[in-house]
Design a protein around this motif. Structure first.
Motif, PDB file in Angstrom:
ATOM      1  N   THR A 164      -1.478  -1.177  -4.551  1.00 23.20           N
ATOM      2  CA  THR A 164      -2.240  -1.191  -5.807  1.00 23.20           C
ATOM      3  C   THR A 164      -3.251  -2.334  -5.815  1.00 23.20           C
ATOM      4  O   THR A 164      -4.402  -2.156  -6.203  1.00 23.20           O
ATOM      5  N   ARG A 165      -2.816  -3.509  -5.363  1.00 21.23           N
ATOM      6  CA  ARG A 165      -3.734  -4.657  -5.299  1.00 21.23           C
ATOM      7  C   ARG A 165      -4.894  -4.381  -4.351  1.00 21.23           C
ATOM      8  O   ARG A 165      -6.032  -4.727  -4.638  1.00 21.23           O
ATOM      9  N   VAL A 166      -4.619  -3.763  -3.218  1.00 20.07           N
ATOM     10  CA  VAL A 166      -5.683  -3.445  -2.255  1.00 20.07           C
ATOM     11  C   VAL A 166      -6.674  -2.468  -2.865  1.00 20.07           C
ATOM     12  O   VAL A 166      -7.890  -2.639  -2.755  1.00 20.07           O
ATOM     13  N   ILE A 167      -6.176  -1.453  -3.542  1.00 20.79           N
ATOM     14  CA  ILE A 167      -7.052  -0.425  -4.117  1.00 20.79           C
ATOM     15  C   ILE A 167      -7.890  -0.970  -5.271  1.00 20.79           C
ATOM     16  O   ILE A 167      -9.058  -0.624  -5.416  1.00 20.79           O
ATOM     17  N   LEU A 168      -7.292  -1.825  -6.085  1.00 18.30           N
ATOM     18  CA  LEU A 168      -8.013  -2.362  -7.244  1.00 18.30           C
ATOM     19  C   LEU A 168      -8.941  -3.519  -6.896  1.00 18.30           C
ATOM     20  O   LEU A 168      -9.780  -3.896  -7.715  1.00 18.30           O
ATOM     21  N   ASP A 169      -8.828  -4.070  -5.712  1.00 19.18           N
ATOM     22  CA  ASP A 169      -9.712  -5.155  -5.287  1.00 19.18           C
ATOM     23  C   ASP A 169     -11.135  -4.600  -5.157  1.00 19.18           C
ATOM     24  O   ASP A 169     -11.346  -3.576  -4.511  1.00 19.18           O
ATOM     25  N   PRO A 170     -12.137  -5.257  -5.779  1.00 24.82           N
ATOM     26  CA  PRO A 170     -13.515  -4.749  -5.711  1.00 24.82           C
ATOM     27  C   PRO A 170     -14.045  -4.617  -4.276  1.00 24.82           C
ATOM     28  O   PRO A 170     -14.875  -3.761  -3.989  1.00 24.82           O
ATOM     29  N   ARG A 171     -13.549  -5.443  -3.369  1.00 21.36           N
ATOM     30  CA  ARG A 171     -14.001  -5.367  -1.970  1.00 21.36           C
ATOM     31  C   ARG A 171     -13.284  -4.274  -1.195  1.00 21.36           C
ATOM     32  O   ARG A 171     -13.692  -3.949  -0.080  1.00 21.36           O
ATOM     33  N   LEU A 172     -12.215  -3.715  -1.749  1.00 21.46           N
ATOM     34  CA  LEU A 172     -11.409  -2.673  -1.123  1.00 21.46           C
ATOM     35  C   LEU A 172     -11.087  -3.025   0.335  1.00 21.46           C
ATOM     36  O   LEU A 172     -11.579  -2.387   1.272  1.00 21.46           O
ATOM     37  N   PRO A 173     -10.257  -4.062   0.536  1.00 23.44           N
ATOM     38  CA  PRO A 173      -9.992  -4.552   1.892  1.00 23.44           C
ATOM     39  C   PRO A 173      -9.045  -3.660   2.705  1.00 23.44           C
ATOM     40  O   PRO A 173      -7.985  -4.075   3.140  1.00 23.44           O
ATOM     41  N   ILE A 174      -9.457  -2.410   2.896  1.00 23.84           N
ATOM     42  CA  ILE A 174      -8.651  -1.476   3.688  1.00 23.84           C
ATOM     43  C   ILE A 174      -9.038  -1.634   5.153  1.00 23.84           C
ATOM     44  O   ILE A 174     -10.221  -1.673   5.491  1.00 23.84           O
ATOM     45  N   SER A 175      -8.035  -1.751   5.990  1.00 26.03           N
ATOM     46  CA  SER A 175      -8.263  -1.854   7.442  1.00 26.03           C
ATOM     47  C   SER A 175      -7.255  -0.958   8.146  1.00 26.03           C
ATOM     48  O   SER A 175      -6.226  -1.432   8.634  1.00 26.03           O
ATOM     49  N   PRO A 176      -7.505   0.345   8.160  1.00 27.99           N
ATOM     50  CA  PRO A 176      -6.536   1.279   8.750  1.00 27.99           C
ATOM     51  C   PRO A 176      -6.160   0.880  10.178  1.00 27.99           C
ATOM     52  O   PRO A 176      -7.034   0.581  10.992  1.00 27.99           O
ATOM     53  N   THR A 177      -4.874   0.858  10.428  1.00 29.56           N
ATOM     54  CA  THR A 177      -4.373   0.417  11.730  1.00 29.56           C
ATOM     55  C   THR A 177      -3.233   1.324  12.165  1.00 29.56           C
ATOM     56  O   THR A 177      -2.405   1.712  11.344  1.00 29.56           O
ATOM     57  N   VAL A 178      -3.196   1.619  13.433  1.00 29.94           N
ATOM     58  CA  VAL A 178      -2.109   2.417  14.004  1.00 29.94           C
ATOM     59  C   VAL A 178      -1.353   1.533  14.990  1.00 29.94           C
ATOM     60  O   VAL A 178      -1.955   0.860  15.817  1.00 29.94           O
ATOM     61  N   VAL A 179      -0.028   1.517  14.853  1.00 29.78           N
ATOM     62  CA  VAL A 179       0.809   0.733  15.762  1.00 29.78           C
ATOM     63  C   VAL A 179       1.879   1.623  16.377  1.00 29.78           C
ATOM     64  O   VAL A 179       2.239   2.655  15.824  1.00 29.78           O
ATOM     65  N   ARG A 180       2.372   1.181  17.507  1.00 28.18           N
ATOM     66  CA  ARG A 180       3.464   1.877  18.193  1.00 28.18           C
ATOM     67  C   ARG A 180       4.654   0.926  18.200  1.00 28.18           C
ATOM     68  O   ARG A 180       4.515  -0.222  18.613  1.00 28.18           O
ATOM     69  N   ILE A 181       5.807   1.410  17.732  1.00 29.01           N
ATOM     70  CA  ILE A 181       6.992   0.563  17.683  1.00 29.01           C
ATOM     71  C   ILE A 181       8.144   1.210  18.434  1.00 29.01           C
ATOM     72  O   ILE A 181       8.169   2.423  18.617  1.00 29.01           O
ATOM     73  N   ARG A 182       9.084   0.385  18.853  1.00 31.89           N
ATOM     74  CA  ARG A 182      10.303   0.865  19.501  1.00 31.89           C
ATOM     75  C   ARG A 182      11.463   0.690  18.520  1.00 31.89           C
ATOM     76  O   ARG A 182      11.877  -0.443  18.272  1.00 31.89           O
ATOM     77  N   PRO A 183      11.977   1.784  17.974  1.00 25.28           N
ATOM     78  CA  PRO A 183      13.076   1.673  17.012  1.00 25.28           C
ATOM     79  C   PRO A 183      14.389   1.307  17.703  1.00 25.28           C
ATOM     80  O   PRO A 183      14.591   1.613  18.875  1.00 25.28           O
ATOM     81  N   LEU A 184      15.280   0.673  16.957  1.00 27.34           N
ATOM     82  CA  LEU A 184      16.602   0.307  17.469  1.00 27.34           C
ATOM     83  C   LEU A 184      17.575   1.475  17.438  1.00 27.34           C
ATOM     84  O   LEU A 184      18.615   1.436  18.091  1.00 27.34           O
ATOM     85  N   GLN A 185      17.261   2.521  16.684  1.00 29.40           N
ATOM     86  CA  GLN A 185      18.182   3.636  16.484  1.00 29.40           C
ATOM     87  C   GLN A 185      18.318   4.458  17.758  1.00 29.40           C
ATOM     88  O   GLN A 185      17.367   4.606  18.524  1.00 29.40           O
ATOM     89  N   LYS A 186      19.524   5.020  17.944  1.00 31.73           N
ATOM     90  CA  LYS A 186      19.817   5.837  19.129  1.00 31.73           C
ATOM     91  C   LYS A 186      20.094   7.296  18.790  1.00 31.73           C
ATOM     92  O   LYS A 186      19.950   8.161  19.636  1.00 31.73           O
ATOM     93  N   THR A 187      20.505   7.573  17.552  1.00 38.82           N
ATOM     94  CA  THR A 187      20.846   8.951  17.177  1.00 38.82           C
ATOM     95  C   THR A 187      19.671   9.600  16.447  1.00 38.82           C
ATOM     96  O   THR A 187      18.806   8.913  15.900  1.00 38.82           O
ATOM     97  N   ASP A 188      19.675  10.919  16.442  1.00 42.19           N
ATOM     98  CA  ASP A 188      18.631  11.644  15.715  1.00 42.19           C
ATOM     99  C   ASP A 188      18.655  11.295  14.230  1.00 42.19           C
ATOM    100  O   ASP A 188      17.613  11.109  13.616  1.00 42.19           O
TER     101      ASP A 188
END
Length: 161
Positions: A82-106
């Motif tokens: 909400t703060r990002v959207i309401l900021d007049p400068r609209l400081p959106i910086s779309p980012t894609v990351v790849r992570i390794r989850p700790l989970q082992k089961t589906d």
């Protein structure tokens, strides 16, 4: 009480708690839905000789603790977005990351991926057993899923299931 009956009772109580209505149709729908979930759980192999104890109660407590924490994270993240959207400068910086989850089961992977997606500002766009690809509305929201507390909590929850 056998595990099927305890899970059924737990699910029926949960249905009534969420619904808050006591009309015959809704009570019957809740009973039928709970029965279907117990049957599907049995078919998925969530019950059997290797699953001893009272899984309904154990799962219920673990899930309730996790849900409370997740709701707080959702609220915190919603405020941040909400703060990002309401900021007049609209400081959106779309980012894609790849992570390794700790989970082992589906089940653990699904809980983690859905939790990321439920949190405003992030969405899991690819799920593989060894990695997730996550999109964040800002660099900080995307970086927040790397080695996150959510990953640790879901791994802890997965160990209880």
């Amino acid at each position: 009480m056998n595990p099927y009956a305890s899970l059924y009772v737990l699910l029926c109580l949960f249905w009534v708690l969420l619904s808050g209505y006591f009309t015959p149709f809704l009570l019957a729908a809740g009973a039928g839905s709970s029965l279907a979930v117990v049957w599907l759980s049995h078919r998925m192999g969530l019950f059997g000789p290797e699953r001893r104890g009272r899984p309904g109660l154990r799962w219920g407590l673990g899930l309730a603790t996790y849900w409370i924490w997740l709701l707080a994270e959702i609220a915190r993240s919603a405020w941040s977005v909400t703060r990002v959207i309401l900021d007049p400068r609209l400081p959106i910086s779309p980012t894609v990351v790849r992570i390794r989850p700790l989970q082992k089961t589906d089940l653990g992977l699904v809980i983690h991926a859905n939790s990321i997606t439920l949190t405003p500002g992030t969405i899991t766009i690819e799920v593989e057993p060894d990695h997730f690809v996550v999109h964040g509305i800002t660099r900080s929201s995307a970086a927040g899923v790397i080695d996150s507390e959510m990953d640790t909590r879901v791994a802890r929850l997965e160990a209880q299931l």
